[in-house]
Scaffold this motif. Structure first.
Motif, mmCIF file in Angstrom:
data_model
loop_
_atom_site.group_PDB
_atom_site.id
_atom_site.type_symbol
_atom_site.label_atom_id
_atom_site.label_comp_id
_atom_site.label_asym_id
_atom_site.label_seq_id
_atom_site.Cartn_x
_atom_site.Cartn_y
_atom_site.Cartn_z
ATOM 1 N N MET A 1 185.069 -21.822 -38.215
ATOM 2 C CA MET A 1 185.097 -22.919 -37.165
ATOM 3 C C MET A 1 184.602 -24.181 -37.774
ATOM 4 S SD MET A 1 183.422 -21.358 -33.982
ATOM 5 C CE MET A 1 183.373 -22.910 -33.099
ATOM 6 N N VAL A 2 185.104 -25.216 -37.404
ATOM 7 C CA VAL A 2 184.888 -26.583 -37.775
ATOM 8 C C VAL A 2 183.676 -27.091 -37.093
ATOM 9 C CG1 VAL A 2 185.688 -28.883 -38.473
ATOM 10 C CG2 VAL A 2 187.195 -26.889 -38.650
ATOM 11 N N PRO A 3 182.815 -27.779 -37.556
ATOM 12 C CA PRO A 3 181.580 -28.196 -36.866
ATOM 13 C C PRO A 3 182.019 -29.262 -35.802
ATOM 14 C CG PRO A 3 181.091 -28.918 -39.132
ATOM 15 C CD PRO A 3 182.312 -28.000 -38.962
ATOM 16 N N HIS A 4 181.604 -29.936 -34.888
ATOM 17 C CA HIS A 4 181.609 -30.964 -34.054
ATOM 18 C C HIS A 4 181.845 -32.288 -34.813
ATOM 19 C CE1 HIS A 4 180.589 -33.894 -30.766
ATOM 20 N NE2 HIS A 4 181.798 -33.234 -30.075
ATOM 21 N N LEU A 5 182.796 -33.032 -34.962
ATOM 22 C CA LEU A 5 182.893 -34.224 -35.729
ATOM 23 C C LEU A 5 181.879 -34.988 -35.732
ATOM 24 C CD1 LEU A 5 184.736 -35.280 -38.082
ATOM 25 C CD2 LEU A 5 186.098 -36.395 -36.250
ATOM 26 N N PRO A 6 181.472 -35.625 -34.544
ATOM 27 C CA PRO A 6 180.196 -36.641 -34.400
ATOM 28 C C PRO A 6 178.982 -36.239 -35.138
ATOM 29 C CG PRO A 6 181.785 -36.813 -32.317
ATOM 30 C CD PRO A 6 182.131 -35.608 -33.105
ATOM 31 N N THR A 7 178.807 -34.818 -34.911
ATOM 32 C CA THR A 7 177.708 -34.432 -35.035
ATOM 33 C C THR A 7 177.598 -34.351 -36.636
ATOM 34 O OG1 THR A 7 177.373 -33.041 -33.103
ATOM 35 C CG2 THR A 7 176.013 -32.280 -34.896
ATOM 36 N N LEU B 1 171.371 -28.119 -50.082
ATOM 37 C CA LEU B 1 171.008 -27.030 -49.196
ATOM 38 C C LEU B 1 170.792 -27.610 -47.422
ATOM 39 C CD1 LEU B 1 169.778 -24.145 -48.796
ATOM 40 C CD2 LEU B 1 167.491 -25.173 -49.277
ATOM 41 N N LEU B 2 170.245 -28.834 -47.471
ATOM 42 C CA LEU B 2 170.061 -29.420 -45.897
ATOM 43 C C LEU B 2 171.751 -29.523 -45.454
ATOM 44 C CD1 LEU B 2 167.619 -31.937 -46.323
ATOM 45 C CD2 LEU B 2 167.429 -30.061 -44.793
ATOM 46 N N MET B 3 172.568 -29.932 -46.233
ATOM 47 C CA MET B 3 173.837 -30.094 -45.899
ATOM 48 C C MET B 3 174.618 -28.773 -45.424
ATOM 49 S SD MET B 3 174.941 -33.237 -45.497
ATOM 50 C CE MET B 3 176.707 -33.044 -45.706
ATOM 51 N N HIS B 4 174.061 -28.074 -46.077
ATOM 52 C CA HIS B 4 174.869 -26.347 -46.058
ATOM 53 C C HIS B 4 174.257 -26.077 -44.714
ATOM 54 C CE1 HIS B 4 177.246 -22.961 -46.887
ATOM 55 N NE2 HIS B 4 176.013 -22.118 -46.706
ATOM 56 N N VAL B 5 173.094 -26.001 -44.623
ATOM 57 C CA VAL B 5 172.202 -25.359 -43.541
ATOM 58 C C VAL B 5 172.863 -26.157 -41.990
ATOM 59 C CG1 VAL B 5 170.126 -24.929 -42.503
ATOM 60 C CG2 VAL B 5 170.461 -24.410 -44.717
ATOM 61 N N LEU C 1 175.257 -28.285 -41.590
ATOM 62 C CA LEU C 1 176.693 -28.124 -41.297
ATOM 63 C C LEU C 1 177.272 -26.729 -40.929
ATOM 64 C CD1 LEU C 1 178.400 -30.763 -43.453
ATOM 65 C CD2 LEU C 1 177.888 -30.992 -41.119
ATOM 66 N N GLY C 2 176.331 -25.772 -41.752
ATOM 67 C CA GLY C 2 176.699 -24.286 -41.315
ATOM 68 C C GLY C 2 176.127 -24.115 -39.992
ATOM 69 N N GLY C 3 175.073 -24.443 -39.267
ATOM 70 C CA GLY C 3 174.500 -24.370 -38.221
ATOM 71 C C GLY C 3 175.363 -24.841 -37.089
ATOM 72 N N ALA C 4 176.015 -26.087 -37.432
ATOM 73 C CA ALA C 4 176.750 -26.734 -36.577
ATOM 74 C C ALA C 4 178.020 -25.917 -36.021
ATOM 75 C CB ALA C 4 176.981 -28.151 -36.738
ATOM 76 N N PHE D 1 177.043 -19.112 -41.151
ATOM 77 C CA PHE D 1 176.091 -19.071 -42.308
ATOM 78 C C PHE D 1 176.182 -18.217 -43.317
ATOM 79 C CE2 PHE D 1 173.317 -20.983 -38.899
ATOM 80 C CZ PHE D 1 172.494 -21.794 -39.419
ATOM 81 N N ALA D 2 177.324 -17.378 -43.206
ATOM 82 C CA ALA D 2 177.411 -16.349 -44.355
ATOM 83 C C ALA D 2 177.900 -17.174 -45.652
ATOM 84 C CB ALA D 2 178.647 -15.752 -43.874
ATOM 85 N N GLY D 3 177.227 -16.993 -46.587
ATOM 86 C CA GLY D 3 177.647 -17.546 -47.839
ATOM 87 C C GLY D 3 177.967 -16.562 -48.922
ATOM 88 N N GLY D 4 177.322 -15.522 -49.425
ATOM 89 C CA GLY D 4 177.535 -14.406 -50.270
ATOM 90 C C GLY D 4 177.158 -15.224 -51.676
#
Length: 138
Positions: free
Chosen positions: A1-7, A41-45, A47-50, A54-57
């Motif tokens: 899934m793609v996060p909401h663009l404005p967020t 890490l902040l960007m990944h968490v 945007l992954g949460g948005a 969250f799966a990374g591997g």
């Protein structure tokens, strides 16, 4: 899934702004590594949460860590080279920006005066630009 663009745009701008402000105050490899790692890490968490992903591997985590270390090494090396270049320019700047030396006035033989400019002005006023007023009976 793609996060909401404005967020996603808002989070990216906010995290980028905080990372840039923090990076301005750090020097050396440990500081650069800390800022880059925390920003990534902040960007990944965020945007992954948005996006709900969250799966990374192990492969993705390893590649992010290697990319962060390689980027930190490059930035640290560039920073040290930039500091060397600035130090070299700073040592050259007094030589380049020194004002031209002012010559000492030359004593004219027989006159006993060393003020050549004052003497030149006196000659100009006396001989070349004589004082001339209106006619006496006008």
């Amino acid at each position: 899934m793609v996060p909401h663009l404005p967020t996603a745009v808002l989070l990216t701008a906010l995290i980028g702004w905080v990372s840039t402000a923090t990076a301005d105050r750090t020097r050396g490899l440990p500081g650069i590594l800390l800022v880059l790692g925390a920003g990534q890490l902040l960007m990944h968490v965020s945007l992954g949460g948005a996006s709900g992903h969250f799966a990374g591997g192990f492969g993705m985590t390893t590649s992010h860590a290697l990319a962060t270390v390689a980027t930190a090494l490059l930035l640290s090396h560039a920073e040290s080279l930039l500091l060397i270049a600035v130090a070299a320019l700073r040592t050259l700047s007094p030589v380049v920006w020194l004002p031209a030396p002012v010559g000492t006035p030359v004593a004219l033989p027989g006159l006993g005066r060393t003020d050549v400019r004052g003497q030149f002005i006196a000659v100009m006023l006396r001989r070349v630009c004589g004082r001339r007023g209106p006619p006496l009976l006008s």
